[in-house]
Motif scaffolding. Structure first.
Motif, PDB file in Angstrom:
ATOM      1  N   ALA A 352      32.721  79.453  48.866  1.00 35.40           N
ATOM      2  CA  ALA A 352      31.865  80.326  48.056  1.00 35.40           C
ATOM      3  C   ALA A 352      31.709  81.649  48.788  1.00 35.40           C
ATOM      4  N   ILE A 353      31.808  82.743  48.037  1.00 34.33           N
ATOM      5  CA  ILE A 353      31.685  84.085  48.594  1.00 34.33           C
ATOM      6  C   ILE A 353      30.532  84.796  47.885  1.00 34.33           C
ATOM      7  N   GLU A 354      29.598  85.330  48.655  1.00 33.25           N
ATOM      8  CA  GLU A 354      28.478  86.058  48.067  1.00 33.25           C
ATOM      9  C   GLU A 354      28.529  87.519  48.485  1.00 33.25           C
ATOM     10  N   SER A 355      28.309  88.408  47.519  1.00 33.88           N
ATOM     11  CA  SER A 355      28.170  89.835  47.790  1.00 33.88           C
ATOM     12  C   SER A 355      26.724  90.223  47.533  1.00 33.88           C
ATOM     13  N   ASP A 356      25.968  90.472  48.605  1.00 36.16           N
ATOM     14  CA  ASP A 356      24.565  90.863  48.462  1.00 36.16           C
ATOM     15  C   ASP A 356      24.170  91.811  49.586  1.00 36.16           C
ATOM     16  N   GLU A 392      39.375  94.062  57.689  1.00 41.72           N
ATOM     17  CA  GLU A 392      39.949  93.007  58.533  1.00 41.72           C
ATOM     18  C   GLU A 392      38.956  92.342  59.476  1.00 41.72           C
ATOM     19  N   ARG A 393      37.671  92.709  59.406  1.00 38.71           N
ATOM     20  CA  ARG A 393      36.686  92.080  60.292  1.00 38.71           C
ATOM     21  C   ARG A 393      36.314  90.711  59.733  1.00 38.71           C
ATOM     22  N   LEU A 394      36.958  89.673  60.259  1.00 43.02           N
ATOM     23  CA  LEU A 394      36.755  88.294  59.831  1.00 43.02           C
ATOM     24  C   LEU A 394      36.073  87.576  60.983  1.00 43.02           C
ATOM     25  N   THR A 395      34.772  87.351  60.859  1.00 42.34           N
ATOM     26  CA  THR A 395      33.985  86.857  61.983  1.00 42.34           C
ATOM     27  C   THR A 395      33.048  85.741  61.548  1.00 42.34           C
ATOM     28  N   ASN A 396      32.502  85.047  62.537  1.00 48.14           N
ATOM     29  CA  ASN A 396      31.417  84.114  62.259  1.00 48.14           C
ATOM     30  C   ASN A 396      30.176  84.887  61.825  1.00 48.14           C
ATOM     31  N   GLY A 397      29.344  84.260  61.010  1.00 44.42           N
ATOM     32  CA  GLY A 397      28.098  84.897  60.588  1.00 44.42           C
ATOM     33  C   GLY A 397      27.531  84.214  59.369  1.00 44.42           C
ATOM     34  N   GLY A 398      26.467  84.789  58.845  1.00 45.53           N
ATOM     35  CA  GLY A 398      25.812  84.213  57.672  1.00 45.53           C
ATOM     36  C   GLY A 398      26.594  84.485  56.403  1.00 45.53           C
ATOM     37  N   SER A 399      26.184  83.825  55.337  1.00 45.44           N
ATOM     38  CA  SER A 399      26.887  83.961  54.054  1.00 45.44           C
ATOM     39  C   SER A 399      25.998  84.665  53.040  1.00 45.44           C
ATOM     40  N   GLY A 400      25.066  83.961  52.433  1.00 40.27           N
ATOM     41  CA  GLY A 400      24.183  84.542  51.430  1.00 40.27           C
ATOM     42  C   GLY A 400      23.199  83.496  50.955  1.00 40.27           C
ATOM     43  N   SER A 401      22.017  83.934  50.559  1.00 42.50           N
ATOM     44  CA  SER A 401      20.960  82.980  50.226  1.00 42.50           C
ATOM     45  C   SER A 401      21.246  82.192  48.955  1.00 42.50           C
ATOM     46  N   ASP A 402      21.996  82.759  48.016  1.00 46.73           N
ATOM     47  CA  ASP A 402      22.281  82.039  46.773  1.00 46.73           C
ATOM     48  C   ASP A 402      23.318  80.940  46.966  1.00 46.73           C
ATOM     49  N   ILE A 403      24.240  81.132  47.897  1.00 44.39           N
ATOM     50  CA  ILE A 403      25.260  80.099  48.115  1.00 44.39           C
ATOM     51  C   ILE A 403      24.897  79.156  49.258  1.00 44.39           C
ATOM     52  N   GLU A 404      23.860  79.491  50.012  1.00 48.30           N
ATOM     53  CA  GLU A 404      23.444  78.639  51.126  1.00 48.30           C
ATOM     54  C   GLU A 404      23.198  77.190  50.703  1.00 48.30           C
ATOM     55  N   PRO A 405      22.587  76.930  49.516  1.00 52.91           N
ATOM     56  CA  PRO A 405      22.378  75.531  49.126  1.00 52.91           C
ATOM     57  C   PRO A 405      23.668  74.727  48.971  1.00 52.91           C
ATOM     58  N   LEU A 406      24.816  75.401  48.831  1.00 48.31           N
ATOM     59  CA  LEU A 406      26.094  74.686  48.734  1.00 48.31           C
ATOM     60  C   LEU A 406      26.521  74.075  50.060  1.00 48.31           C
ATOM     61  N   SER A 407      25.751  74.319  51.120  1.00 46.96           N
ATOM     62  CA  SER A 407      26.082  73.718  52.408  1.00 46.96           C
ATOM     63  C   SER A 407      25.977  72.202  52.380  1.00 46.96           C
ATOM     64  N   VAL A 408      25.362  71.653  51.324  1.00 43.46           N
ATOM     65  CA  VAL A 408      25.323  70.188  51.176  1.00 43.46           C
ATOM     66  C   VAL A 408      26.724  69.625  50.967  1.00 43.46           C
ATOM     67  N   PHE A 409      27.656  70.464  50.518  1.00 44.48           N
ATOM     68  CA  PHE A 409      29.046  70.036  50.385  1.00 44.48           C
ATOM     69  C   PHE A 409      29.729  70.259  51.730  1.00 44.48           C
ATOM     70  N   LYS A 410      30.047  69.202  52.428  1.00 43.29           N
ATOM     71  CA  LYS A 410      30.519  69.300  53.810  1.00 43.29           C
ATOM     72  C   LYS A 410      31.818  70.086  53.926  1.00 43.29           C
ATOM     73  N   ASN A 411      32.617  70.081  52.877  1.00 42.74           N
ATOM     74  CA  ASN A 411      33.903  70.771  52.941  1.00 42.74           C
ATOM     75  C   ASN A 411      33.806  72.246  52.527  1.00 42.74           C
ATOM     76  N   ALA A 412      32.644  72.654  52.051  1.00 37.85           N
ATOM     77  CA  ALA A 412      32.506  74.024  51.544  1.00 37.85           C
ATOM     78  C   ALA A 412      32.384  75.019  52.692  1.00 37.85           C
ATOM     79  N   VAL A 413      33.203  76.062  52.652  1.00 36.90           N
ATOM     80  CA  VAL A 413      33.086  77.166  53.606  1.00 36.90           C
ATOM     81  C   VAL A 413      32.320  78.290  52.907  1.00 36.90           C
ATOM     82  N   LEU A 414      31.200  78.687  53.474  1.00 36.41           N
ATOM     83  CA  LEU A 414      30.339  79.704  52.876  1.00 36.41           C
ATOM     84  C   LEU A 414      30.621  81.051  53.542  1.00 36.41           C
ATOM     85  N   ILE A 415      30.805  82.070  52.711  1.00 39.00           N
ATOM     86  CA  ILE A 415      31.336  83.350  53.185  1.00 39.00           C
ATOM     87  C   ILE A 415      30.484  84.501  52.653  1.00 39.00           C
TER      88      ILE A 415
END
Length: 464
Positions: A352-356, A392-415
């Motif tokens: 999931a990718i969030e733009s906020d 090209e800055r691809l780094t570790n970091g937070g994703s977004g508050s709307d997609i954060e609840p998808l972290s319950v899906f263990k395979n989901a990468v939040l971006i």
């Protein structure tokens, strides 16, 4: 010897295949960017959202108009599925414009304030009290009830200008707005004034949500512009003056919850229709302006990803969804509902990718909770492809508050989509968040960056 030659042949074949694949991917990203920059529709879609609908605070009539607009627009693009997800949202209303005054004996100085979201209103005649300045929640606790009771607490911790990424400054200063009023109420404060969360010095107060936990005492809370905050702080330091008082009046109230919706458009996957890649932003906005950068840009960029796919005739392997989330600003219930329904339907969300973060020049993406090895692979596989587009800055970091609840899906990468942040908090949550402050080309570059990452995830997968 034959085994050695086979190994050499395999290595050469692999290198050639890798180079061909990279060349094909590079060509496809160029097509995506060309489509966004030449035929893009996100800027005109944003114009309509801002100018024809305007502010879209959850529970408002305009919020419902934006839902209707979003669904109609998705239907017009001919996506495979377009549907609404019902959720109950808070209905907080600001009421008449707030009044704020610094009172120095017989002298009154008018200052710009705005009520914080979810704050109660003041009594009809407003609140006037002596004021005490603190810089942190810890300092508030050290001062204690004996000095706070019956007074207005003034939280005045500015942005730390040393942070290059301004979102870090926002996070570091944010607790005084999020939690300050509820904490001050514990010590008997009658009201709270919070320095606006901004890196700039101006006279525009920045609204935003404050949180009162269940059972907590609620007291009126407002943001004060950074210029006025400095003025008030300087006056408080002048010992020869009588103790400064502050007066403010605000007319906000919290009404019963209202039914609203997430708006979802989908292009169904050709090979793995039950695996989902989600992209989007939040449809609601604060009521002071048009919600252009926060988060109209994210909404139209997510929509543009699917439009680009349709326009280029791309058939994704996985199902791709554009989601217009409702109620990010003062509740997060749209994001919660999306994840809840995904779990009920046993949907497999892989990314999931969030733009906020505004529609400014794209810089790259942050990947939440991805391992060191995973980030090495992401950069090895994809960084070079984004270099020509300065994303090209691809780094570790937070994703977004709307997609954060998808972290319950263990395979989901939040971006999280990362746009240049230097101007964002000049505009964020203020009357300046209007369409005219969005640059068309920057917006389109961001949409292309998001569509490109979706394309790469769809074709090659992604893992933690």
């Amino acid at each position: 010897m034959m085994k050695f030659y086979k190994t050499i042949l395999f290595t050469i074949t692999f290198i050639l295949f890798y180079q061909i694949s990279k060349a094909q991917d590079s060509l496809m990203l160029r097509k995506i960017y060309d489509e966004s920059l030449v035929n893009g529709q996100c800027y005109e879609n944003l114009r309509y959202l801002c100018k024809q609908i305007g502010p879209r605070l959850s529970g408002s009539a305009n919020a419902q108009k934006s839902v209707d607009w979003g669904k109609k627009l998705m239907d017009s693009y001919g996506f495979d599925k377009v549907f609404l997800q019902e959720c109950m949202v808070p209905h907080w209303v600001r009421g008449q414009k707030e009044i704020g005054k610094i009172i120095n004996g017989k002298t009154e100085i008018n200052v710009n304030i705005c009520a914080l979201g979810m704050s109660p209103g003041t009594p009809v005649n407003g609140i006037k009290a002596k004021i005490i300045e603190v810089r942190s929640l810890a300092e508030l606790a050290n001062v204690g009830e004996s000095q706070i009771k019956g007074k207005i607490v003034f939280f005045n911790r500015p942005f730390d200008q040393k942070f290059i990424e301004t979102g870090r400054a926002y996070g570091a200063a944010g607790d005084q707005r999020f939690a300050g009023p509820a904490e001050a109420a514990k010590y008997g404060a009658v009201g709270v004034i919070v320095r606006s969360l901004s890196s700039t010095l101006d006279d525009y107060p920045h609204t935003g949500t404050t949180v009162f936990p269940d059972g907590a005492k609620k007291i009126p809370a407002a943001a004060i512009s950074t210029k006025a905050a400095n003025q008030l702080s300087n006056l408080l330091k002048l010992k020869k003056l009588p103790q400064i008082e502050f007066y403010f009046k605000q007319n906000c109230q919290l009404l019963p919850d209202v039914k609203s919706y997430n708006v979802v458009g989908e292009i169904t996957g050709s090979e793995k229709p039950d695996e989902f890649i989600t992209v989007g932003g939040h449809l609601d906005s604060w009521d002071l302006a048009e919600g252009a950068h926060d988060d109209g840009t994210g909404v139209v960029q997510g929509l543009e990803v699917l439009r680009i796919y349709k326009s280029l005739g791309l058939k994704p392997k996985h199902s791709i969804r554009a989601v217009m989330f409702m109620n990010e600003e003062n509740g997060g219930r749209g994001g919660d509902k999306y994840a809840e329904l995904a779990a009920v339907k046993k949907e497999n969300h892989i990314a999931a990718i969030e733009s906020d973060g505004g529609g400014f020049t794209p810089r790259g993406f942050t990947f939440q909770d991805v391992s060191k090895e995973g980030m090495i692979k992401i950069n090895s596989d994809w960084k070079e492809l984004f270099v020509p587009y300065f994303s090209e800055r691809l780094t570790n970091g937070g994703s977004g508050s709307d997609i954060e609840p998808l972290s319950v899906f263990k395979n989901a990468v939040l971006i999280g989509f990362k746009a240049d942040s230097q101007r964002y908090f000049d505009i964020h949550h203020t009357p300046n968040d209007v369409f005219e402050n969005v640059n068309k080309r920057e917006l389109e570059l961001g949409a292309a960056s998001m569509a490109s990452l979706v394309y790469l995830i769809d074709n090659y997968g992604i893992s933690h």
